[in-house]
Design a protein around this motif. Structure first.
Motif, PDB file in Angstrom:
ATOM      1  N   UNK A  38       0.857  -1.178   0.000  1.00  0.00           N
ATOM      2  CA  UNK A  38       0.000   0.000   0.000  1.00  0.00           C
ATOM      3  C   UNK A  38       0.896   1.231   0.000  1.00  0.00           C
ATOM      4  N   UNK A  39       0.906   1.963  -1.107  1.00  0.00           N
ATOM      5  CA  UNK A  39       1.785   3.126  -1.257  1.00  0.00           C
ATOM      6  C   UNK A  39       0.961   4.388  -1.097  1.00  0.00           C
ATOM      7  N   UNK A  40       1.218   5.141  -0.026  1.00  0.00           N
ATOM      8  CA  UNK A  40       0.395   6.295   0.305  1.00  0.00           C
ATOM      9  C   UNK A  40       1.211   7.578   0.355  1.00  0.00           C
ATOM     10  N   UNK A  41       0.536   8.696   0.086  1.00  0.00           N
ATOM     11  CA  UNK A  41       1.134   9.992   0.414  1.00  0.00           C
ATOM     12  C   UNK A  41       1.193  10.120   1.928  1.00  0.00           C
ATOM     13  N   UNK A  42       1.968  11.087   2.414  1.00  0.00           N
ATOM     14  CA  UNK A  42       2.203  11.164   3.863  1.00  0.00           C
ATOM     15  C   UNK A  42       2.121  12.617   4.315  1.00  0.00           C
ATOM     16  N   UNK A  43       1.041  12.940   5.036  1.00  0.00           N
ATOM     17  CA  UNK A  43       0.799  14.297   5.480  1.00  0.00           C
ATOM     18  C   UNK A  43       0.937  14.476   6.977  1.00  0.00           C
ATOM     19  N   UNK A  44       0.712  13.398   7.749  1.00  0.00           N
ATOM     20  CA  UNK A  44       0.638  13.527   9.209  1.00  0.00           C
ATOM     21  C   UNK A  44       0.894  12.178   9.849  1.00  0.00           C
ATOM     22  N   UNK A  45       1.277  12.207  11.126  1.00  0.00           N
ATOM     23  CA  UNK A  45       1.413  10.953  11.860  1.00  0.00           C
ATOM     24  C   UNK A  45       0.056  10.278  12.027  1.00  0.00           C
ATOM     25  N   UNK A  46      -1.020  11.017  11.781  1.00  0.00           N
ATOM     26  CA  UNK A  46      -2.357  10.442  11.874  1.00  0.00           C
ATOM     27  C   UNK A  46      -2.691   9.554  10.677  1.00  0.00           C
ATOM     28  N   UNK A 113       0.358 -10.834   3.389  1.00  0.00           N
ATOM     29  CA  UNK A 113       0.078  -9.644   4.182  1.00  0.00           C
ATOM     30  C   UNK A 113       0.093  -8.369   3.368  1.00  0.00           C
ATOM     31  N   UNK A 114      -0.422  -7.315   3.994  1.00  0.00           N
ATOM     32  CA  UNK A 114      -0.387  -5.977   3.417  1.00  0.00           C
ATOM     33  C   UNK A 114       0.672  -5.160   4.150  1.00  0.00           C
ATOM     34  N   UNK A 115       1.503  -4.449   3.406  1.00  0.00           N
ATOM     35  CA  UNK A 115       2.543  -3.620   3.998  1.00  0.00           C
ATOM     36  C   UNK A 115       2.380  -2.196   3.481  1.00  0.00           C
ATOM     37  N   UNK A 116       2.298  -1.229   4.397  1.00  0.00           N
ATOM     38  CA  UNK A 116       2.142   0.173   4.017  1.00  0.00           C
ATOM     39  C   UNK A 116       3.504   0.837   3.852  1.00  0.00           C
ATOM     40  N   UNK A 117       3.644   1.606   2.782  1.00  0.00           N
ATOM     41  CA  UNK A 117       4.887   2.301   2.476  1.00  0.00           C
ATOM     42  C   UNK A 117       4.560   3.759   2.145  1.00  0.00           C
ATOM     43  N   UNK A 118       5.407   4.664   2.624  1.00  0.00           N
ATOM     44  CA  UNK A 118       5.297   6.073   2.245  1.00  0.00           C
ATOM     45  C   UNK A 118       6.454   6.385   1.308  1.00  0.00           C
ATOM     46  N   UNK A 119       6.231   6.297  -0.006  1.00  0.00           N
ATOM     47  CA  UNK A 119       7.351   6.406  -0.951  1.00  0.00           C
ATOM     48  C   UNK A 119       8.051   7.761  -0.954  1.00  0.00           C
ATOM     49  N   UNK A 120       7.420   8.813  -0.411  1.00  0.00           N
ATOM     50  CA  UNK A 120       8.116  10.098  -0.319  1.00  0.00           C
ATOM     51  C   UNK A 120       9.247  10.045   0.702  1.00  0.00           C
ATOM     52  N   UNK A 135      12.367   2.246  -3.426  1.00  0.00           N
ATOM     53  CA  UNK A 135      12.361   1.085  -2.543  1.00  0.00           C
ATOM     54  C   UNK A 135      11.059   0.313  -2.583  1.00  0.00           C
ATOM     55  N   UNK A 136       9.931   1.015  -2.691  1.00  0.00           N
ATOM     56  CA  UNK A 136       8.642   0.314  -2.694  1.00  0.00           C
ATOM     57  C   UNK A 136       8.510  -0.589  -3.912  1.00  0.00           C
ATOM     58  N   UNK A 137       9.045  -0.131  -5.060  1.00  0.00           N
ATOM     59  CA  UNK A 137       8.942  -0.927  -6.283  1.00  0.00           C
ATOM     60  C   UNK A 137       9.850  -2.145  -6.209  1.00  0.00           C
ATOM     61  N   UNK A 138      11.046  -1.970  -5.652  1.00  0.00           N
ATOM     62  CA  UNK A 138      11.934  -3.115  -5.455  1.00  0.00           C
ATOM     63  C   UNK A 138      11.293  -4.129  -4.509  1.00  0.00           C
ATOM     64  N   UNK A 139      10.638  -3.614  -3.470  1.00  0.00           N
ATOM     65  CA  UNK A 139       9.972  -4.501  -2.510  1.00  0.00           C
ATOM     66  C   UNK A 139       8.869  -5.297  -3.192  1.00  0.00           C
ATOM     67  N   UNK A 140       8.047  -4.638  -3.992  1.00  0.00           N
ATOM     68  CA  UNK A 140       6.964  -5.325  -4.693  1.00  0.00           C
ATOM     69  C   UNK A 140       7.514  -6.339  -5.690  1.00  0.00           C
ATOM     70  N   UNK A 141       8.614  -5.981  -6.343  1.00  0.00           N
ATOM     71  CA  UNK A 141       9.244  -6.910  -7.282  1.00  0.00           C
ATOM     72  C   UNK A 141       9.750  -8.149  -6.561  1.00  0.00           C
ATOM     73  N   UNK A 142      10.468  -7.956  -5.456  1.00  0.00           N
ATOM     74  CA  UNK A 142      11.055  -9.088  -4.743  1.00  0.00           C
ATOM     75  C   UNK A 142       9.992 -10.003  -4.143  1.00  0.00           C
ATOM     76  N   UNK A 143       8.874  -9.396  -3.694  1.00  0.00           N
ATOM     77  CA  UNK A 143       7.808 -10.189  -3.080  1.00  0.00           C
ATOM     78  C   UNK A 143       6.797 -10.688  -4.107  1.00  0.00           C
ATOM     79  N   UNK A 144       6.909 -10.198  -5.343  1.00  0.00           N
ATOM     80  CA  UNK A 144       6.005 -10.576  -6.435  1.00  0.00           C
ATOM     81  C   UNK A 144       4.553 -10.245  -6.097  1.00  0.00           C
ATOM     82  N   UNK A 145       4.347  -8.990  -5.677  1.00  0.00           N
ATOM     83  CA  UNK A 145       3.002  -8.518  -5.340  1.00  0.00           C
ATOM     84  C   UNK A 145       2.755  -7.187  -6.053  1.00  0.00           C
ATOM     85  N   UNK A 146       1.490  -6.779  -6.202  1.00  0.00           N
ATOM     86  CA  UNK A 146       1.191  -5.491  -6.811  1.00  0.00           C
ATOM     87  C   UNK A 146       1.324  -4.346  -5.807  1.00  0.00           C
TER      88      UNK A 146
END
Length: 220
Positions: A38-46, A113-120, A135-146
């Motif tokens: 899960x690749x999200x923008x990151x605005x706050x610790x919330x 599992x689902x893993x959240x990443x903040x690519x910024x 890094x997020x794209x390498x992670x998805x490639x290595x784990x073979x997930x979208x």
């Protein structure tokens, strides 16, 4: 799900849903089974709390390595929280350690599992969307997930930097269609291309102004 994660979702998640009533779109894009980044923008610790409240499945996050090793009563509490939530430790000051943290997420993804990443790489300093790190794209490639793009809006107003208490403000979370990664990478250029594709998808979900450079590191 880890027990503490269940309790957090039941208590904090319920409070967020009742108190802020976040608007959630695109949950149909989250797979019921199987791994995804899960690749999200990151605005706050919330952001993480609202993502936990919105997602019907357990989401694994990274946490600063200091939370796993700090001492004293507060250190003990931090360790219980990050361990109980199933977080992955990462040393942001050590590049190799950060790569090892990525490697630690691969088994989580391969096991479904689902893993959240903040690519910024950090919270946006001004509300704009910055260039994504690969890094997020390498992670998805290595784990073979979208990769599933996620757009979050309103959390910077709910919990601004240095705010002691959360504020009432509308919050929106949008999940976009999965972006496939497997069999699309033959070299470094492809990794960059897919990363930019994900950032464009996030920008479409949020409407943020895009900045084609990396976000500056935050002072705190």
């Amino acid at each position: 799900m880890p027990l503490l994660y269940d309790l957090t979702k039941l208590t904090v998640g319920t409070a967020l849903r009742l108190g802020w009533q976040p608007h959630v779109e695109g949950l149909e894009h989250l797979p019921r089974h199987g791994g995804a980044v899960l690749a999200s923008n990151h605005l706050s610790v919330a952001d993480e709390l609202f993502l936990v409240a919105a997602a019907p499945r357990h989401v694994t996050f990274w946490a600063k390595a200091e939370y796993f090793t700090s001492r004293g009563p507060s250190g003990w509490l931090n360790r219980q929280i990050v361990t109980g939530m199933g977080a992955i430790p990462v040393d942001r000051a050590d590049g190799r350690a950060a790569l090892r943290a990525l490697d630690a997420a691969v088994p989580v993804l391969r096991s479904g599992g689902l893993v959240a990443v903040y690519p910024e790489g950090t919270r946006s300093p001004d509300g704009r969307l910055y260039r994504g790190r690969v890094g997020m794209t390498r992670l998805a490639r290595d784990a073979e997930v979208p990769i599933i793009p996620v757009g979050v809006l309103g959390t910077a107003e709910v919990l601004p930097v240095d705010a002691r208490l959360p504020r009432r403000h509308p919050v929106t979370l949008r999940f976009g269609p999965p972006i496939p990664v497997a069999d699309r990478i033959t070299g470094p250029r492809d990794i960059r291309t897919i990363t930019d594709e994900v950032m464009a998808a996030i920008q479409k979900l949020t409407g943020q102004e895009y900045v084609p450079r990396y976000a500056p590191p935050r002072e705190s």
